[in-house]
Design an enzyme around this catalytic site. Structure first.
Site, PDB file in Angstrom:
ATOM      1  N   GLU A 145       0.820  -1.216   0.000  1.00 11.70           N
ATOM      2  CA  GLU A 145       0.000   0.000   0.000  1.00 11.70           C
ATOM      3  C   GLU A 145       0.851   1.262   0.000  1.00 11.70           C
ATOM      4  O   GLU A 145       1.497   1.570   1.003  1.00 11.70           O
ATOM      5  CB  GLU A 145      -0.911   0.000   1.236  1.00 11.70           C
ATOM      6  CG  GLU A 145      -1.770   1.251   1.310  1.00 11.70           C
ATOM      7  CD  GLU A 145      -2.736   1.256   2.491  1.00 11.70           C
ATOM      8  OE1 GLU A 145      -2.518   0.484   3.445  1.00 11.70           O
ATOM      9  OE2 GLU A 145      -3.699   2.042   2.445  1.00 11.70           O
ATOM     10  N   GLU A 193     -12.176   1.961   5.023  1.00 14.33           N
ATOM     11  CA  GLU A 193     -11.141   2.305   6.005  1.00 14.33           C
ATOM     12  C   GLU A 193     -11.147   3.815   6.238  1.00 14.33           C
ATOM     13  O   GLU A 193     -10.573   4.578   5.470  1.00 14.33           O
ATOM     14  CB  GLU A 193      -9.755   1.852   5.513  1.00 14.33           C
ATOM     15  CG  GLU A 193      -8.727   1.973   6.632  1.00 14.33           C
ATOM     16  CD  GLU A 193      -7.293   1.931   6.143  1.00 14.33           C
ATOM     17  OE1 GLU A 193      -6.504   1.164   6.703  1.00 14.33           O
ATOM     18  OE2 GLU A 193      -6.952   2.689   5.211  1.00 14.33           O
TER      19      GLU A 193
END
Ligand code: LER
Ligand code: MN
Length: 275
Positions: free
Chosen positions: A154, A248
């Site tokens: 990520e 998220e």
């Protein structure tokens, strides 16, 4: 396409995780009742939950565990792939292998986000520090491959990572790692800070895109900020992305409102695209 709610059993004061400090059984029950089809479990340590219980609950509710978030081990315990100290990197790799074992049981992926760490700004040191990160990934990817698990790399914004900020950075790192079970996780919060054009970046990521984190510009639920998320969803549709979407973001004003609003707004945006 799985829509996954973020959850941690740990009592954290701050962080982009919607459900916190609940017992595992309640987290599964709430995510299922609120219409989610997946749960993204963030763990400071893989043993912070009972593995058999997680497996049982997953079957019971028919929810996918889409990925295991590992960032808390970085934030709270200082473990990262970027660390200058060999011993810290070794402990990080060993810990990631434990997450991989759990992921293999639950059929989930493992996220490497905050665990990417920092490699410092000394130009003489950066190449070797970066190479050390690549070695950490390679070792973890080999273990993950044996257990049929994907790692999700990520890119983060510049305030959290000093070498992996954009899709282009991520693709270059994946190329160096050279493992086909390491994919990119693109987080719209970080992309909104770092990318020139979020949609162009998603198209660029296409062949290695394994996961999406959805949050608005202010890291609140979709619809509470100013990121044009309808364009993001349109792009995902155009590139035939069918992987998971993790919700998220911050539990603001509270977890239940944030989860419901996020789900409602994402469904509305999708409807706009279909109609
Ligand atoms: C993790 O998914 C993330 O987005 C980071 O900002 C927190 O480690
Ligand atoms: Mn993220």
């Amino acid at each position: 396409m799985k829509l996954a709610l973020t959850y941690t059993p740990t009592d954290i004061a701050f962080g982009p995780i919607v459900l916190r400090k609940l017992p595992l059984a309640e987290a599964f029950a709430q995510a299922a009742a609120w219409g989610f089809t997946g749960l993204e479990i963030h763990l400071r340590h893989p043993r912070d939950i009972d593995w058999d219980e997680a497996h049982r609950l997953q079957q019971h509710y028919g929810l996918a565990v889409t990925t295991l978030g590992t960032g808390m081990a970085g934030v709270m315990d200082g473990l990262t792939f970027g660390d200058a100290d060999d011993a810290v990197r070794r402990r990080t790799v060993n810990l990631v292998k434990e997450y991989i074992h759990l992921a293999s049981l639950l059929g989930s992926a493992v996220t490497i986000g905050f665990l990417n760490g920092r490699i410092g700004n000394d130009p003489a040191q950066r190449p070797s520090r970066r190479q050390a990160v690549v070695e950490c990934y390679r070792e973890c990817a080999a273990t993950a491959k044996d257990q049929k698990v994907f790692l999700l790399c990520e890119p983060l914004n510049r305030y959290e990572c000093d070498y992996l900020n954009t899709v282009a950075d991520g693709l270059a790192l994946l190329e160096e790692i050279g493992a086909d079970n390491v994919l990119l996780l693109c987080d719209t919060f970080h992309m909104n800070i770092e990318e020139v054009d979020i949609n162009a970046a998603l198209r660029q990521a296409r062949s290695r895109l394994g996961y999406i984190h959805l949050a608005d510009s202010n890291r609140q639920a979709p619809g509470r900020g100013h990121t044009p998320l309808v364009d993001v969803l349109r792009t995902l549709k155009q590139i035939n992305y069918e992987g998971p979407i993790g919700f998220e973001y911050l539990p603001m004003p509270d977890a239940s409102t944030a989860a419901h609003e996020g789900m409602l707004n994402v469904c509305k945006l999708w409807q706009d695209l279909i109609l």
